[in-house]
Design a protein around this motif. Structure first.
Motif, PDB file in Angstrom:
ATOM      1  N   SER A 188     -30.743 -10.487 -32.889  1.00 12.92           N
ATOM      2  CA  SER A 188     -30.501  -9.727 -33.839  1.00 12.92           C
ATOM      3  C   SER A 188     -30.274 -10.294 -35.258  1.00 12.92           C
ATOM      4  O   SER A 188     -29.748 -11.513 -35.263  1.00 12.92           O
ATOM      5  CB  SER A 188     -29.209  -8.775 -33.639  1.00 12.92           C
ATOM      6  OG  SER A 188     -28.967  -7.977 -34.800  1.00 12.92           O
ATOM      7  N   CYS A 209     -20.569  -0.364 -32.134  1.00 16.77           N
ATOM      8  CA  CYS A 209     -21.654   0.868 -32.303  1.00 16.77           C
ATOM      9  C   CYS A 209     -21.095   2.145 -32.148  1.00 16.77           C
ATOM     10  O   CYS A 209     -21.186   2.918 -33.066  1.00 16.77           O
ATOM     11  CB  CYS A 209     -22.853   0.533 -31.348  1.00 16.77           C
ATOM     12  SG  CYS A 209     -24.238   1.619 -31.255  1.00 16.77           S
ATOM     13  N   CYS A 210     -20.343   2.461 -31.119  1.00 12.02           N
ATOM     14  CA  CYS A 210     -19.546   3.553 -30.853  1.00 12.02           C
ATOM     15  C   CYS A 210     -18.352   3.772 -31.201  1.00 12.02           C
ATOM     16  O   CYS A 210     -17.700   4.824 -31.541  1.00 12.02           O
ATOM     17  CB  CYS A 210     -19.827   3.870 -29.389  1.00 12.02           C
ATOM     18  SG  CYS A 210     -18.884   3.153 -28.390  1.00 12.02           S
ATOM     19  N   GLY A 264     -31.093   1.059 -31.422  1.00 12.85           N
ATOM     20  CA  GLY A 264     -31.631   1.906 -32.266  1.00 12.85           C
ATOM     21  C   GLY A 264     -30.611   1.896 -33.699  1.00 12.85           C
ATOM     22  O   GLY A 264     -31.098   1.704 -34.983  1.00 12.85           O
ATOM     23  N   GLN A 265     -29.567   1.494 -33.546  1.00 17.26           N
ATOM     24  CA  GLN A 265     -28.665   1.103 -34.660  1.00 17.26           C
ATOM     25  C   GLN A 265     -28.737  -0.316 -35.367  1.00 17.26           C
ATOM     26  O   GLN A 265     -28.885  -0.303 -36.510  1.00 17.26           O
ATOM     27  CB  GLN A 265     -27.161   1.188 -34.458  1.00 17.26           C
ATOM     28  CG  GLN A 265     -26.436   1.433 -35.637  1.00 17.26           C
ATOM     29  CD  GLN A 265     -25.062   1.904 -35.391  1.00 17.26           C
ATOM     30  OE1 GLN A 265     -24.591   2.464 -34.201  1.00 17.26           O
ATOM     31  NE2 GLN A 265     -23.833   1.601 -36.229  1.00 17.26           N
ATOM     32  N   TYR A 266     -29.056  -1.217 -34.591  1.00 19.29           N
ATOM     33  CA  TYR A 266     -29.260  -2.654 -34.895  1.00 19.29           C
ATOM     34  C   TYR A 266     -30.441  -3.295 -34.701  1.00 19.29           C
ATOM     35  O   TYR A 266     -30.480  -4.491 -35.153  1.00 19.29           O
ATOM     36  CB  TYR A 266     -27.965  -3.483 -34.485  1.00 19.29           C
ATOM     37  CG  TYR A 266     -26.565  -2.970 -34.644  1.00 19.29           C
ATOM     38  CD1 TYR A 266     -26.042  -3.172 -35.865  1.00 19.29           C
ATOM     39  CD2 TYR A 266     -25.859  -2.370 -33.557  1.00 19.29           C
ATOM     40  CE1 TYR A 266     -24.954  -2.534 -36.151  1.00 19.29           C
ATOM     41  CE2 TYR A 266     -24.731  -1.579 -34.091  1.00 19.29           C
ATOM     42  CZ  TYR A 266     -24.108  -1.835 -35.215  1.00 19.29           C
ATOM     43  OH  TYR A 266     -23.060  -1.385 -35.425  1.00 19.29           O
ATOM     44  N   SER A 267     -31.461  -2.922 -34.202  1.00 21.21           N
ATOM     45  CA  SER A 267     -32.614  -3.355 -33.906  1.00 21.21           C
ATOM     46  C   SER A 267     -32.739  -4.691 -33.110  1.00 21.21           C
ATOM     47  O   SER A 267     -33.221  -5.697 -33.358  1.00 21.21           O
ATOM     48  CB  SER A 267     -33.715  -3.609 -35.198  1.00 21.21           C
ATOM     49  OG  SER A 267     -33.938  -2.528 -35.815  1.00 21.21           O
ATOM     50  N   SER A 292     -28.619   2.870 -28.081  1.00 29.17           N
ATOM     51  CA  SER A 292     -28.006   3.312 -29.161  1.00 29.17           C
ATOM     52  C   SER A 292     -27.622   2.070 -30.116  1.00 29.17           C
ATOM     53  O   SER A 292     -27.713   1.975 -30.900  1.00 29.17           O
ATOM     54  CB  SER A 292     -26.737   4.186 -29.226  1.00 29.17           C
ATOM     55  OG  SER A 292     -25.931   3.518 -28.304  1.00 29.17           O
ATOM     56  N   ALA A 293     -27.301   0.793 -29.379  1.00 28.10           N
ATOM     57  CA  ALA A 293     -27.072  -0.411 -29.889  1.00 28.10           C
ATOM     58  C   ALA A 293     -28.469  -0.833 -30.534  1.00 28.10           C
ATOM     59  O   ALA A 293     -28.549  -1.389 -31.671  1.00 28.10           O
ATOM     60  CB  ALA A 293     -26.679  -1.412 -28.735  1.00 28.10           C
ATOM     61  N   CYS A 327     -23.567   1.548 -24.826  1.00 27.79           N
ATOM     62  CA  CYS A 327     -24.490   1.510 -25.965  1.00 27.79           C
ATOM     63  C   CYS A 327     -25.814   0.770 -25.951  1.00 27.79           C
ATOM     64  O   CYS A 327     -26.578   1.063 -26.502  1.00 27.79           O
ATOM     65  CB  CYS A 327     -23.646   1.006 -27.216  1.00 27.79           C
ATOM     66  SG  CYS A 327     -22.579   2.209 -27.927  1.00 27.79           S
TER      67      CYS A 327
END
Length: 108
Positions: A44, A29-30, A64-67, A61-62, A56
């Motif tokens: 996921s 993620c980051c 948010g980025q990967y649902s 953010s994890a 993350c």
């Protein structure tokens, strides 16, 4: 060099439960190697186990980025007819911003 781990209200010792471990792995993620990696369950469509850092997860953010979810929001958090349903904010924090864990029985 490892950074200080974020604090998780609903999982105060994720290293002690073996959900987070020291690692030189780079977070998907980051894109940083921060000294620890999450090794617990991830719900996921992508293969994310051992690929996300605790930071993350903590900042969302994890998710948010990967649902992704770290505890099954629809099946492991809530009343199931026996307890009061937690507020949506608590359920979101547990599912999306808190490391899960592997146990013999479900998280309930």
């Amino acid at each position: 060099m490892s950074e200080n781990l974020p604090t998780f209200r609903y999982h105060p010792d994720p290293v002690g439960t073996d959900s987070i471990e020291p690692s030189v792995a780079i977070c998907l993620c980051c894109e940083r190697a921060r000294g620890h990696i999450y090794v617990g369950p991830v719900f996921s469509k992508q293969l994310l186990r051992k690929r996300l850092c605790p930071w993350c997860i903590a900042d969302g953010s994890a998710h948010g980025q990967y649902s992704c979810e770290f505890t099954d929001r629809g099946g492991s958090i809530g009343d199931f007819g026996r307890w009061d349903t937690p507020p949506d904010g608590v359920m979101d924090e547990v599912a999306y911003r808190t490391p899960g864990f592997i146990g013999w029985q479900q998280e309930r």
